[in-house]
Design a protein around this motif. Sequence first.
Motif, PDB file in Angstrom:
ATOM      1  N   HIS A   1     -16.621   2.195  -3.011  1.00  0.00           N
ATOM      2  CA  HIS A   1     -17.335   3.115  -2.395  1.00  0.00           C
ATOM      3  C   HIS A   1     -18.822   3.429  -2.717  1.00  0.00           C
ATOM      4  CE1 HIS A   1     -13.128   5.268  -1.568  1.00  0.00           C
ATOM      5  NE2 HIS A   1     -13.455   4.278  -0.580  1.00  0.00           N
ATOM      6  N   ALA A   2     -19.099   3.146  -4.027  1.00  0.00           N
ATOM      7  CA  ALA A   2     -20.141   3.416  -4.560  1.00  0.00           C
ATOM      8  C   ALA A   2     -21.267   2.455  -3.991  1.00  0.00           C
ATOM      9  CB  ALA A   2     -20.285   3.480  -6.051  1.00  0.00           C
TER      10      ALA A   2
ATOM     11  N   PRO B   1      -5.198   5.978  -2.122  1.00  0.00           N
ATOM     12  CA  PRO B   1      -5.254   4.877  -2.970  1.00  0.00           C
ATOM     13  C   PRO B   1      -4.162   3.803  -2.652  1.00  0.00           C
ATOM     14  CG  PRO B   1      -5.713   6.795  -4.208  1.00  0.00           C
ATOM     15  CD  PRO B   1      -5.330   7.249  -2.868  1.00  0.00           C
ATOM     16  N   GLY B   2      -2.842   4.419  -2.366  1.00  0.00           N
ATOM     17  CA  GLY B   2      -1.739   3.298  -1.931  1.00  0.00           C
ATOM     18  C   GLY B   2      -1.966   2.781  -0.676  1.00  0.00           C
ATOM     19  N   ASP B   3      -2.679   3.192   0.066  1.00  0.00           N
ATOM     20  CA  ASP B   3      -2.678   2.702   1.666  1.00  0.00           C
ATOM     21  C   ASP B   3      -3.413   1.292   1.621  1.00  0.00           C
ATOM     22  OD1 ASP B   3      -2.645   2.361   4.426  1.00  0.00           O
ATOM     23  OD2 ASP B   3      -2.993   4.445   4.861  1.00  0.00           O
ATOM     24  N   GLU B   4      -2.856   0.309   1.316  1.00  0.00           N
ATOM     25  CA  GLU B   4      -3.509  -1.039   1.447  1.00  0.00           C
ATOM     26  C   GLU B   4      -3.960  -1.362   2.529  1.00  0.00           C
ATOM     27  OE1 GLU B   4      -4.458  -3.115  -1.311  1.00  0.00           O
ATOM     28  OE2 GLU B   4      -4.190  -1.332  -2.333  1.00  0.00           O
TER      29      GLU B   4
ATOM     30  N   THR C   1      -7.287  -1.036  -7.576  1.00  0.00           N
ATOM     31  CA  THR C   1      -6.942   0.416  -8.542  1.00  0.00           C
ATOM     32  C   THR C   1      -7.792   1.357  -7.999  1.00  0.00           C
ATOM     33  OG1 THR C   1      -8.655  -0.363  -9.825  1.00  0.00           O
ATOM     34  CG2 THR C   1      -6.726  -0.936 -10.399  1.00  0.00           C
ATOM     35  N   ARG C   2      -7.674   2.509  -8.376  1.00  0.00           N
ATOM     36  CA  ARG C   2      -8.433   3.814  -7.967  1.00  0.00           C
ATOM     37  C   ARG C   2      -9.864   3.339  -8.535  1.00  0.00           C
ATOM     38  NH1 ARG C   2      -6.503   8.703  -6.912  1.00  0.00           N
ATOM     39  NH2 ARG C   2      -4.558   8.069  -7.658  1.00  0.00           N
ATOM     40  N   GLU C   3     -10.133   2.999  -9.775  1.00  0.00           N
ATOM     41  CA  GLU C   3     -11.251   2.486 -10.376  1.00  0.00           C
ATOM     42  C   GLU C   3     -12.310   1.830  -9.409  1.00  0.00           C
ATOM     43  OE1 GLU C   3      -8.746   2.279 -12.217  1.00  0.00           O
ATOM     44  OE2 GLU C   3      -8.973   4.503 -12.729  1.00  0.00           O
TER      45      GLU C   3
END
Lengths: 218, 218
Positions: free
Chosen positions: B175-176, B120-123, B167-169
């Motif tokens: 992804h979906a 998640p942090g790897d922009e 964000t993770r969301e």
Amino acid sequence: MAGDITHAISNRVFELLRAKIVTGELRPNEPLIETDLAQLLDVSRTPIRESLQRLAAIGLIVPRRRGWAVREYTPAEVLGKFEVRIALEGFAAFLAAQRGTDDQLRRCKRIHEDRLTVEPGDEDRRISTNRDFHAAIIDAAGNEQLKEAIYETGRFYLNRPVVRSSTREEMALAHAEHAAIVDALLARDSQRAEREMRAHIRRTFLMFQRLEPGVHLA
Amino acid sequence: MAGDITHAISNRVFELLRAKIVTGELRPNEPLIETDLAQLLDVSRTPIRESLQRLAAIGLIVPRRRGWAVREYTPAEVLGKFEVRIALEGFAAFLAAQRGTDDQLRRCKRIHEDRLTVEPGDEDRRISTNRDFHAAIIDAAGNEQLKEAIYETGRFYLNRPVVRSSTREEMALAHAEHAAIVDALLARDSQRAEREMRAHIRRTFLMFQRLEPGVHLA
DNA sequence: GTGAACAATCTTGTATGCAGAAATGATTTG
DNA sequence: CAAATCATTTCTGCATACAAGATTGTTCAC
């Protein structure tokens, strides 16, 4: 490129060169010698060079190791350009059905019906009413950027193929397709409008392009 | 505009000016004084003027009664640009599903799955894998003109808004959506692929644009 | 006769010159 | 003090100058 106020000579040069390219007077792969063009059009190299930049931007010429040359388009590339137009103008029909005003859609219908009265021999009106019909739909889409993008694709191919005079059968076909588009628009069926528009453009393209085998429109 | 061989200074000037515009260093409606720009970039007016022609061709500057000014885009116009991209990239997905090779479509799937492993942090990787995913689909569409047109829309907005960290969301959502696109592609369902791609681009756009009320995406 | 080296010629890329239009500002007039 | 007129300055649009690199043609060696 709307609202060109200044650049009087430069704009004239641009249009002249563009015309010479799309009509084939300047042949594909022909190197463009600035001094020759300047002499030909009786201007200095400066407006020539500025026009060359613009011609490159719309894909009519390409940079060579030195200078520029008229870009050669393979049949597959011409097809590619047309597919871009199919995507854009199909989407315009989609948007028009979705958010065009009632007035705008009625105007599409009116132009279509008006076109039905064009005499088969009257090429000028056949062409102008067709342009008006497509323009009315694009207007109804209400997206100026989309309009510009479609217009831009037109600068490439419009003058390129000979505008053939059309037979009675071909006109009947075009009328039927236009009618289908109008019907979908008034029904506010955006997906159908898009589908019909794509089919219409695809067919008109196929009409006057002899494609290599193996290359097909979507 | 691929394969620029010559025009060394001119190209550098073009990219510099373009960067100054899309980053906002040159503000909208700011008049562009050739002599000032020439002094700023330490070149003569000639390459400046040629770059201005190119900037005008891609819509970043507009002619004024005298000279040029940075074009101001209203939110509605930015939206319009995005709709053009929706039309083009949606159609790319359509074509990819229809005529992409099995290899090409499997590659889309592979890139998608690879992207699932991004932290998640790897922009950097989040952005690059996203670009790769979209590029793979556009490649699979097999239309160089369409690719160029999509790329061209990118030159306008890419650097414009701040690329927000996600964000993770938001990543789960992306992804979906990517998964839905991949699914449609492998199923060779071109209409569904186009629909999913449109929805995906529309949503990512809405994520970081605050639209005026009354302006909606199709 | 063929190929390499070299010279002459073109052509571009960039810089600069110049006239005229547009913007700016000062001055005058009511 | 406001508005209009006119002078000044600025900046553009087009033309031209110039140097460097590319192309072409020629000569010479083999």
